[in-house]
Design an enzyme around this catalytic site. Structure first.
Site, PDB file in Angstrom:
ATOM      1  N   TYR A 270       0.865  -1.178   0.000  1.00 11.96           N
ATOM      2  CA  TYR A 270       0.000   0.000   0.000  1.00 11.96           C
ATOM      3  C   TYR A 270       0.899   1.225   0.000  1.00 11.96           C
ATOM      4  O   TYR A 270       1.662   1.453   0.934  1.00 11.96           O
ATOM      5  CB  TYR A 270      -0.893  -0.018   1.242  1.00 11.96           C
ATOM      6  CG  TYR A 270      -1.932   1.079   1.324  1.00 11.96           C
ATOM      7  CD1 TYR A 270      -3.250   0.834   0.975  1.00 11.96           C
ATOM      8  CD2 TYR A 270      -1.604   2.348   1.792  1.00 11.96           C
ATOM      9  CE1 TYR A 270      -4.218   1.826   1.072  1.00 11.96           C
ATOM     10  CE2 TYR A 270      -2.562   3.341   1.886  1.00 11.96           C
ATOM     11  CZ  TYR A 270      -3.862   3.077   1.533  1.00 11.96           C
ATOM     12  OH  TYR A 270      -4.826   4.061   1.632  1.00 11.96           O
ATOM     13  N   LYS A 271       0.794   2.016  -1.047  1.00 11.29           N
ATOM     14  CA  LYS A 271       1.599   3.234  -1.174  1.00 11.29           C
ATOM     15  C   LYS A 271       0.704   4.413  -0.816  1.00 11.29           C
ATOM     16  O   LYS A 271      -0.166   4.806  -1.590  1.00 11.29           O
ATOM     17  CB  LYS A 271       2.143   3.370  -2.595  1.00 11.29           C
ATOM     18  CG  LYS A 271       3.030   4.598  -2.820  1.00 11.29           C
ATOM     19  CD  LYS A 271       3.483   4.673  -4.275  1.00 11.29           C
ATOM     20  CE  LYS A 271       4.331   5.929  -4.507  1.00 11.29           C
ATOM     21  NZ  LYS A 271       4.712   6.073  -5.938  1.00 11.29           N
TER      22      LYS A 271
END
Length: 288
Positions: free
Chosen positions: A92-93
């Site tokens: 998850y960025k």
């Protein structure tokens, strides 16, 4: 970018043939758009990547709603994390809370709130963060639970004023990237050490219940309990009007504050009070 869809012409299989190890999907999050559609797009992207043995990275970026001028970016970042932080993606960025601006305590707390909503490994992106603030943003994010960063502008934007970027990339961008990598390594080491200390302290306090009358046992037990509570609830001492202990006395209270500062980098001096010291007269009675 106003809207995102999956490009059927850019397949994970082709990317794998070219040597890619991962693919990334930008996900625009708006409060007035259908979350089911976003979730379906992410699920399809993750399935495609995994079918080609590629890692699936998602990058939720919040935008103002189309139908309203009201927009709380910080609240939206957390809502996006709640919705998309457990989709089966490998990474998850996320956007850096507060844009990387604020005190260390404020940034750490904001990142802990993000960490509490994301169950997959996560990193922060550099967009929206001043490059000079990004190193500390990385430090606080990793301390809160992130595993690193994915960045472009924060690394190479310093080279834009130069006509020939080759030397600037070597002399400016590469050292900046190396510094960011070292910050991640150091912050991960400190975080792992803190978690190990918490685990050890919990075990010690659990095995020492019969000896809690002794200050040298009570103070370490109290410090580990307070540190564990603050860690588990993603809160800080300044979130509370008062942190009370039962009857540590003068020596035990001083030891508690010192232990929390030394072992956990937590300062409760401004909000701590001990019931024993509040009930008894320090000058007239022995409260140690």
């Amino acid at each position: 970018v106003d809207r995102v869809t999956i490009d059927d012409l850019s397949t994970p299989e082709h990317a794998a043939e070219l040597g890619a190890k991962a693919m990334k999907l930008l996900v625009l999050w708006r409060s007035d758009e259908d979350p089911a559609e976003r979730k379906a797009m992410v699920d399809e992207f993750v399935a495609r990547c995994h079918s080609a043995n590629l890692l699936a990275i998602i990058e939720p970026v919040v935008r103002p709603p189309r139908a309203s001028a009201a927009f709380d970016k910080e609240a939206s970042i957390l809502l996006a994390a709640e919705e998309l932080g457990n989709t089966g993606a490998d990474l998850y960025k996320g956007e850096m809370p507060l844009g990387g601006k604020g005190s260390d305590a404020e940034l750490l707390q904001a990142c802990r709130e993000l960490d509490a909503r994301v169950t997959t490994p996560w990193v922060i992106l550099s967009s929206g963060v001043d490059p000079d603030l990004f190193p500390n943003a990385v430090r606080q994010a990793v301390a809160a639970g992130a595993i690193g960063f994915l960045a472009g502008r924060a690394v190479w934007s310093c080279t834009l004023p130069f006509a020939d970027p080759t030397n600037a990339l070597r002399d400016l961008a590469v050292p900046r990237l190396e510094r960011l990598g070292q910050i991640v390594d150091d912050a991960l080491a400190q975080r792992d050490a803190l978690r190990a200390q918490l685990a050890t302290a919990r075990a010690r306090s659990g095995s020492s219940r019969s000896n809690l009358a002794r200050t040298k046992v009570v103070a370490p037990a109290a410090s580990s309990t307070i540190a564990a509570f603050l860690h588990d609830t993603c809160t800080a001492p300044e979130d509370y009007d008062m942190i009370l202990t039962g009857d540590l006395g003068a020596v035990g209270s001083k030891l508690l504050v010192e232990l929390l500062r030394k072992d956990y980098q937590i300062d409760i001096a401004g909000v701590h009070a001990d019931c024993g010291l509040m009930l008894y007269d320090l000058d007239a009675q022995d409260v140690n």
